[in-house]
Scaffold this active site. Sequence first.
Site, PDB file in Angstrom:
ATOM      1  N   GLY A  46       0.843  -1.194   0.000  1.00 10.86           N
ATOM      2  CA  GLY A  46       0.000   0.000   0.000  1.00 10.86           C
ATOM      3  C   GLY A  46       0.874   1.238   0.000  1.00 10.86           C
ATOM      4  N   LEU A  95       6.713   1.652   4.530  1.00  9.27           N
ATOM      5  CA  LEU A  95       7.801   2.056   3.627  1.00  9.27           C
ATOM      6  C   LEU A  95       8.463   3.348   4.113  1.00  9.27           C
ATOM      7  CD1 LEU A  95       6.090   1.249   0.214  1.00  9.27           C
ATOM      8  CD2 LEU A  95       7.914  -0.044   1.343  1.00  9.27           C
ATOM      9  N   GLU A 137      -3.190   2.998   5.933  1.00 11.52           N
ATOM     10  CA  GLU A 137      -3.083   4.064   4.926  1.00 11.52           C
ATOM     11  C   GLU A 137      -3.924   5.284   5.317  1.00 11.52           C
ATOM     12  OE1 GLU A 137      -0.775   3.588   3.045  1.00 11.52           O
ATOM     13  OE2 GLU A 137      -0.639   1.407   3.006  1.00 11.52           O
TER      14      GLU A 137
HETATM   15  O1  GNR Z   1       4.106  -2.595   2.524  1.00 16.51           O
HETATM   16  C1  GNR Z   1       3.473  -2.450   3.577  1.00 16.51           C
HETATM   17  N1  GNR Z   1       3.198  -3.536   4.336  1.00 16.51           N
HETATM   18  C2  GNR Z   1       2.346  -3.499   5.417  1.00 16.51           C
HETATM   19  C3  GNR Z   1       2.340  -4.585   6.274  1.00 16.51           C
HETATM   20  C4  GNR Z   1       1.500  -4.605   7.363  1.00 16.51           C
HETATM   21  C5  GNR Z   1       0.652  -3.564   7.593  1.00 16.51           C
HETATM   22  C6  GNR Z   1       0.642  -2.472   6.755  1.00 16.51           C
HETATM   23  C7  GNR Z   1       1.478  -2.440   5.671  1.00 16.51           C
HETATM   24  S1  GNR Z   1       1.448  -1.087   4.603  1.00 16.51           S
HETATM   25  C8  GNR Z   1       3.088  -1.102   4.020  1.00 16.51           C
HETATM   26  C9  GNR Z   1       3.288  -0.049   2.945  1.00 16.51           C
HETATM   27  C10 GNR Z   1       3.115   1.309   3.560  1.00 16.51           C
HETATM   28  O2  GNR Z   1       3.929   1.843   4.254  1.00 16.51           O
HETATM   29  N2  GNR Z   1       1.984   1.908   3.350  1.00 16.51           N
HETATM   30  O3  GNR Z   1       1.738   3.099   3.892  1.00 16.51           O
HETATM   31 NI    NI Z   2       2.897   3.167   5.710  1.00 13.28          NI
END
Ligand code: GNR
Ligand code: NI
Length: 183
Positions: A46, A95, A137
Amino acid sequence: MPIRQILTAPDPRLREISKPVKKVDDELRALMDDMLETMYDAPGIGLAAIQVGVPLRVIVMDLSDSDDKPEPRYFVNPEILDPSEDMSVYEEGCLSVPDYFESVDRPSQCRVKYLDYDGNEQILVAQGLLATCIQHEMDHLEGVLFIDHISRLKRDRILKKLKKEQRFKKVMDEDAPTDGLLQ
Ligand code: GNR
Ligand code: NI
């Protein structure tokens, strides 16, 4: 379609509250295309627009297995409706907080009202990883990171390490030989 740079904590822009999108037009679709490509490249499941420095209420997501056919999802101006009382715990990462994972409790189910890639209103029932990811998100749109849901001790430790890494990267960049020196 260019891959954009992902901001990392403690960049103050990640604390901004994102603004509603006025119109789902080609310019917004170009942003969503870039975001999706940036997310696949990272790789992540995401991405919120503020993570690439754009303070708009836009999220992209793909929860499909990386071996399977891609299933991109786009959420514009998302709203969470009736989150469940029961909670699920999930080991979350972000991320914008690279390489750290911590357990976070969130409502295990919710409904989400949003505009899709074409600007049409949709309502989705979310549970499991989809519910977790959407709420993660949605937090970004309010300037909230998953580390805000863990203990202050853990959060401060993570932020301190991230700051230290960023100082190190900066020094490495400054010392890197220029093209002139390489010739
Ligand atoms: O890649 C992502 N993996 C994830 C794993 C567990 C809960 C939420 C996420 S979102 C994250 C990507 C991200 O930072 N989205 O904002
Ligand atoms: Ni995130």
